[in-house]
Design a protein around this motif. Structure first.
Motif, PDB file in Angstrom:
ATOM      1  N   THR A 146      14.267  60.775  39.291  1.00 11.06           N
ATOM      2  CA  THR A 146      14.443  60.670  37.839  1.00 11.06           C
ATOM      3  C   THR A 146      13.552  59.552  37.327  1.00 11.06           C
ATOM      4  N   ALA A 147      13.131  59.710  36.089  1.00 15.63           N
ATOM      5  CA  ALA A 147      12.315  58.691  35.431  1.00 15.63           C
ATOM      6  C   ALA A 147      12.970  58.329  34.104  1.00 15.63           C
ATOM      7  N   VAL A 148      13.134  57.048  33.875  1.00 19.95           N
ATOM      8  CA  VAL A 148      13.680  56.552  32.608  1.00 19.95           C
ATOM      9  C   VAL A 148      12.685  55.545  32.034  1.00 19.95           C
ATOM     10  N   LEU A 149      12.155  55.856  30.864  1.00 20.72           N
ATOM     11  CA  LEU A 149      11.254  54.932  30.190  1.00 20.72           C
ATOM     12  C   LEU A 149      12.078  53.805  29.577  1.00 20.72           C
ATOM     13  N   GLU A 150      11.881  52.583  30.079  1.00 17.54           N
ATOM     14  CA  GLU A 150      12.671  51.450  29.603  1.00 17.54           C
ATOM     15  C   GLU A 150      12.024  50.735  28.430  1.00 17.54           C
ATOM     16  N   SER A 151      10.704  50.629  28.428  1.00 13.35           N
ATOM     17  CA  SER A 151      10.054  49.870  27.358  1.00 13.35           C
ATOM     18  C   SER A 151       8.579  50.206  27.308  1.00 13.35           C
ATOM     19  N   ILE A 152       7.992  49.986  26.125  1.00 15.44           N
ATOM     20  CA  ILE A 152       6.542  50.049  25.938  1.00 15.44           C
ATOM     21  C   ILE A 152       6.148  48.822  25.135  1.00 15.44           C
ATOM     22  N   HIS A 153       5.341  47.979  25.743  1.00 17.96           N
ATOM     23  CA  HIS A 153       4.907  46.745  25.098  1.00 17.96           C
ATOM     24  C   HIS A 153       3.432  46.816  24.748  1.00 17.96           C
ATOM     25  N   ARG A 154       3.095  46.104  23.708  1.00 19.21           N
ATOM     26  CA  ARG A 154       1.699  45.858  23.366  1.00 19.21           C
ATOM     27  C   ARG A 154       1.506  44.350  23.415  1.00 19.21           C
ATOM     28  N   LEU A 155       0.733  43.902  24.418  1.00 21.63           N
ATOM     29  CA  LEU A 155       0.645  42.484  24.724  1.00 21.63           C
ATOM     30  C   LEU A 155      -0.759  41.959  24.445  1.00 21.63           C
ATOM     31  N   PRO A 156      -0.875  40.824  23.756  1.00 20.47           N
ATOM     32  CA  PRO A 156      -2.207  40.267  23.448  1.00 20.47           C
ATOM     33  C   PRO A 156      -2.902  39.771  24.709  1.00 20.47           C
ATOM     34  N   TRP A 157      -4.188  40.097  24.817  1.00 27.86           N
ATOM     35  CA  TRP A 157      -4.999  39.636  25.941  1.00 27.86           C
ATOM     36  C   TRP A 157      -6.431  39.436  25.446  1.00 27.86           C
ATOM     37  N   GLU A 158      -6.809  38.165  25.209  1.00 29.24           N
ATOM     38  CA  GLU A 158      -8.131  37.835  24.715  1.00 29.24           C
ATOM     39  C   GLU A 158      -8.432  38.695  23.480  1.00 29.24           C
ATOM     40  N   ASP A 159      -9.559  39.461  23.479  1.00 25.83           N
ATOM     41  CA  ASP A 159      -9.857  40.305  22.313  1.00 25.83           C
ATOM     42  C   ASP A 159      -9.418  41.741  22.519  1.00 25.83           C
ATOM     43  N   ASP A 160      -8.543  41.974  23.503  1.00 28.34           N
ATOM     44  CA  ASP A 160      -7.934  43.278  23.730  1.00 28.34           C
ATOM     45  C   ASP A 160      -6.421  43.141  23.657  1.00 28.34           C
ATOM     46  N   ASP A 161      -5.746  44.281  23.727  1.00 30.15           N
ATOM     47  CA  ASP A 161      -4.303  44.319  23.923  1.00 30.15           C
ATOM     48  C   ASP A 161      -4.019  45.157  25.166  1.00 30.15           C
ATOM     49  N   VAL A 162      -2.973  44.795  25.885  1.00 27.93           N
ATOM     50  CA  VAL A 162      -2.536  45.555  27.053  1.00 27.93           C
ATOM     51  C   VAL A 162      -1.359  46.425  26.636  1.00 27.93           C
ATOM     52  N   PHE A 166       0.171  30.261  24.742  1.00 26.72           N
ATOM     53  CA  PHE A 166       1.029  29.742  23.685  1.00 26.72           C
ATOM     54  C   PHE A 166       0.773  30.524  22.406  1.00 26.72           C
ATOM     55  N   LYS A 167       1.820  30.684  21.606  1.00 28.17           N
ATOM     56  CA  LYS A 167       1.715  31.372  20.320  1.00 28.17           C
ATOM     57  C   LYS A 167       2.223  30.443  19.241  1.00 28.17           C
ATOM     58  N   THR A 168       1.370  30.130  18.246  1.00 32.45           N
ATOM     59  CA  THR A 168       1.763  29.219  17.179  1.00 32.45           C
ATOM     60  C   THR A 168       2.545  29.960  16.102  1.00 32.45           C
ATOM     61  N   ASN A 169       3.088  29.196  15.151  1.00 33.44           N
ATOM     62  CA  ASN A 169       3.826  29.821  14.053  1.00 33.44           C
ATOM     63  C   ASN A 169       2.912  30.556  13.081  1.00 33.44           C
ATOM     64  N   LYS A 170       1.578  30.446  13.276  1.00 31.48           N
ATOM     65  CA  LYS A 170       0.608  31.211  12.501  1.00 31.48           C
ATOM     66  C   LYS A 170       0.019  32.351  13.334  1.00 31.48           C
ATOM     67  N   ASP A 171       0.682  32.671  14.457  1.00 29.39           N
ATOM     68  CA  ASP A 171       0.282  33.764  15.349  1.00 29.39           C
ATOM     69  C   ASP A 171      -1.057  33.525  16.034  1.00 29.39           C
ATOM     70  N   LEU A 172      -1.472  32.263  16.136  1.00 33.61           N
ATOM     71  CA  LEU A 172      -2.651  31.948  16.936  1.00 33.61           C
ATOM     72  C   LEU A 172      -2.273  32.004  18.412  1.00 33.61           C
ATOM     73  N   MET A 173      -3.114  32.644  19.212  1.00 32.90           N
ATOM     74  CA  MET A 173      -2.866  32.758  20.639  1.00 32.90           C
ATOM     75  C   MET A 173      -3.735  31.734  21.376  1.00 32.90           C
ATOM     76  N   ILE A 174      -3.095  30.811  22.108  1.00 29.91           N
ATOM     77  CA  ILE A 174      -3.781  29.732  22.808  1.00 29.91           C
ATOM     78  C   ILE A 174      -3.673  29.990  24.310  1.00 29.91           C
ATOM     79  N   PRO A 175      -4.789  30.291  25.003  1.00 28.06           N
ATOM     80  CA  PRO A 175      -4.719  30.501  26.456  1.00 28.06           C
ATOM     81  C   PRO A 175      -4.194  29.262  27.162  1.00 28.06           C
ATOM     82  N   ALA A 176      -3.437  29.478  28.228  1.00 26.03           N
ATOM     83  CA  ALA A 176      -2.854  28.371  28.981  1.00 26.03           C
ATOM     84  C   ALA A 176      -3.405  28.358  30.401  1.00 26.03           C
ATOM     85  N   GLU A 177      -3.734  27.158  30.870  1.00 29.74           N
ATOM     86  CA  GLU A 177      -4.097  26.970  32.263  1.00 29.74           C
ATOM     87  C   GLU A 177      -2.819  26.854  33.087  1.00 29.74           C
TER      88      GLU A 177
END
Length: 732
Positions: free
Chosen positions: A317-333, A498-509
């Motif tokens: 059986t297969a149950v779809l639990e979630s579909i996410h759109r995740l920010p990644w640099e200038d693409d989305d996953v 990191f994600k700021t309150n202005k939706d800026l995405m800051i890469p983290a080391e």
């Protein structure tokens, strides 16, 4: 000043001319008896030269009142210019109660003059009693006349007929005036999905520019009205602040929303609106058009539904639990999480999965497949988690997503698909037209429990710390990973931003922990990002996930030799961004997982004779402890700084914790780099600096400020303790 009073003042100087003109007025009134959704309600014609037509009358419910919007089209067929400032439209109910009329413009132009043989459209709105119906209204077209006691001559009246209906019926086009352009509007198609809590309407809406100039529709909004008059805002997809519709161009947009199931789905209506600011600078929403929505057929959303499929190895059986759109640099996953369970009575192998996404029934996005659980087969009634993921440009927009789960099989009789020729078979097709799954958000102080066979773990974050630099700043958090397995395990490679309150995405080391963590043990992972000094850290969030590589389907986990280019299992932590005040003592300084205390702090100066260098020494005892159950990685450093209160002497020294490797400090005279590393346990240390000018100021040496900083990387530090001490006297 009231607009009517302005009209009176501006007309006083033309009083004699008005008398002459009024003597020749001969108005004619006609009312629209056409279709129920006709644009023109009625018109007043004066001397067969001037026509005033009331159009696009729409009444919208608002909180505790109704909002009426209408247009007045003025056609000037005379041979001279007409100034509308000499006229006005009044509104009453059939009982004679006056209703205030306000005019507005949705363009930059506010010109009220109408050239000969031309026309102009004026826009108005009124706030009316909640109980007043649209067919209770009477419009009066007037001209200002100072020979009358009320300063006005009624040119004609238009009553809203009982059969008037402003609602556009399904399958019918409606012309809407917006921003000096005529937009032909049309509901192209609708669909309705549902889950346990919400009905999820999707409306495909067309806007065609029928004017000779382009128009920007970014101010248009939509609401859904239920049979009980409840209003729900809809999300508009396909319009941005930069969208422009060229003449004769058709723009298809999609409207979506979540309506509680208890509100029902019968007799829904669609309201097209836009917002203006009234004379008090208060935002008000005005209706542009009103539509009946056609009947919708309900389709369940695929998330949470169970689908069966079979292979040569067994039934699953297969149950779809979630579909996410995740920010990644200038693409989305795009990341889909599917639970695969074994319905057979024996253990079955994990199928060699494949798959792809299809957006809006057209765009195919290839996906990689990953089983993150550490298993070689699926026992009866056991389940594993499958991830399908692919990349799209972050600017991509879509309303409908189709997910196709496939199975690769060998075509040459081989039992393995690794090196054999393969073919792909379809297993399950999922459809999803609602909002994508929101990333799980962990509250401040909360814990994220990651469940994966062989790599289960608990994650917690500590408060956000800010480190100031010369031109920028760094933010950092301590991420604590607790091994929830019964065996020692690797931490794995994490992705973070990191994600700021202005939706800026800051890469983290991310500091990498290479050693394994004991059962129940913890690992301390430092996450840091660099941002401009003017970027606020309030309400900042941390997003983490398991880093993956989109290189192949058989082993998508990221390793030391494989660069991460995506992530799954994303979770968002809310952060405590309040910064701690520096301590006024040097006891139990928190440098998690270390604790540092300084005591018996003293200074002395060595004089070696005239013309010879003087050396200043700072000595102190210290105790450094560490929680040994926590694995760490990366260098940890502090800075000890002396500042003489009189400005005579300054000195700072970088010190490492435990195993930190340090460069030789040019300003200090420590014997070796090892002397600048604080060791676990109780020890003492002497720091020194040569100052050739100190002797001339020795009598002014009274007090100095001792500061201790935590340093995240070279040039970025934060003050954790400070205290004023006396020269040549031991202090704490």
């Amino acid at each position: 000043m009231d607009r009517n009073r302005c009209r009176v003042k501006r007309t006083v100087s033309l009083l004699l001319v008005l008398f002459v003109l009024l003597g020749g007025l001969s108005p004619t009134v006609t009312a629209s008896e056409g279709p129920s959704n006709a644009n023109v309600l009625g018109q007043v014609v004066v001397n067969n030269e001037i026509t005033f037509a009331v159009e696009n009358l729409i009444l919208m419910d608002a909180e505790n009142e109704g909002i009426l919007a209408f247009q007045l089209n003025v056609q000037n067929n005379s041979n001279s210019e007409l100034n509308f400032i000499d006229y006005w439209v009044k509104l009453n109910d059939k009982k004679g109660n006056n209703i205030t009329v306000n005019n507005y413009t949705d363009t930059q132009s506010n010109n009220e003059k109408i050239a000969a043989k031309s026309f102009k459209t004026f826009k108005f709105y009124s706030k009316i009693n909640k109980d007043t119906k649209i067919n209770d209204l009477v419009f009066s077209m007037i001209k200002w006349d100072f020979s009358k006691g009320d300063f006005e001559t009624v040119l004609g009246k238009i009553e809203v007929p009982d059969q008037y209906n402003s609602i556009t019926q399904p399958g019918t086009h409606k012309t809407v005036s917006f921003s000096n352009a005529n937009l032909d509007t049309y509901i192209e198609r609708v669909s309705l999905n549902a889950n346990d809590k919400y009905s999820l309407p999707f409306i495909y809406f067309e806007l065609t520019n029928k004017s000779s100039q382009s128009v920007k529709p970014n101010g248009i909004e939509f609401m859904l009205k239920t049979k009980d008059g409840l209003l729900y805002p809809l999300t508009v997809n396909g319009i941005t602040e930069n969208t422009v519709i060229q003449p004769l161009e058709t723009k298809e947009i999609s409207l979506s929303g979540s309506i509680p199931v208890s509100a029902g789905t019968e007799n829904w209506e669609l309201l097209m609106t836009h917002s203006i600011k009234d004379k008090n600078d208060v935002k008000i929403s005005l209706p542009l058009s009103h539509y009946d929505l056609p009947a919708m057929s309900k389709q369940e959303v695929s998330i949470g539904n169970t689908y069966d499929f079979s292979t040569n190895d067994g039934t699953y059986t297969a149950v779809l639990e979630s579909i996410h759109r995740l920010p990644w640099e200038d693409d989305d996953v795009l990341s889909a999480k599917i639970k695969i369970a074994n319905l057979s009575t024996t253990t079955v192998p994990v199928p060699d999965f494949d798959g792809y996404f299809k957006l809006n029934d057209v765009i195919r996005v290839e996906a990689d497949a990953l089983i993150q659980d550490r298993v070689v087969g699926i026992a009866p009634s056991q389940e594993v988690t499958l991830h399908l993921y692919g990349k799209i440009p972050y600017t991509s927009q879509f309303e409908r997503l189709e997910l196709n789960l496939q199975h690769k099989t060998a075509t040459d009789g081989s039992t393995s698909t690794t090196e054999a020729k393969t073919k792909t078979e379809d297993l399950v097709q999922f459809f999803h037209t609602s909002e994508l799954t929101k990333t799980e958000e962990i509250p401040i102080g909360g814990q994220y429990q990651k469940a994966a066979l062989g790599s289960s773990a608990n994650y917690m974050v500590q408060s956000l710390r800010v480190f100031d630099g010369a031109f920028s700043k760094k933010v950092a958090v301590n991420l604590i990973m607790e091994n929830a397995e019964k065996r020692s395990t690797n931490v794995g490679v994490l992705f973070a931003q990191f994600k700021t309150n202005k939706d800026l995405m800051i890469p983290a080391e991310v500091t990498e922990i290479k050693s394994k963590v004991m059962p129940g043990g913890k690992a301390h992972i430092t996450l840091q990002g660099t941002l401009r000094k003017d970027v606020a850290v309030e309400d900042m969030k941390l997003i983490i996930g398991d880093a993956i590589s989109l290189t192949n389907n058989t082993d998508s986990k990221t390793t030391d030799d494989k660069k991460a280019d995506g992530y799954i299992n994303a979770v968002s932590f809310r952060l405590n961004t309040k910064q701690e005040e520096p301590k006024d003592s040097f006891k139990e300084l928190n440098l998690y997982p270390y604790t540092l205390s300084l005591s018996r702090i003293g200074t002395k100066v060595e004089f070696t004779g005239a013309g010879v260098s003087e050396k200043v020494e700072l000595t102190f005892d210290y105790e450094l402890t560490k929680d040994d159950t926590i694995e760490t990685a990366g260098d940890r450093k502090i800075i000890v700084e002396m500042k003489d209160k009189e400005g005579v002497f300054t000195f700072e020294q970088e010190l490492g914790l435990e195993k930190t490797t340090l460069e030789k400090d040019k300003t200090a005279t420590s014997d070796s780099p090892e002397d600048k590393t604080l060791k676990i346990g109780k020890h003492d240390i002497t720091l020194s600096k040569v100052d050739n000018n100190l002797l001339t100021h020795v009598r002014s040496l009274k007090t100095y400020q001792l500061n201790v900083y935590e340093q995240i990387s070279t040039g970025y530090k934060r003050l954790i303790a400070t205290k004023e001490l006396e020269w040549f006297i031991y202090g704490e």
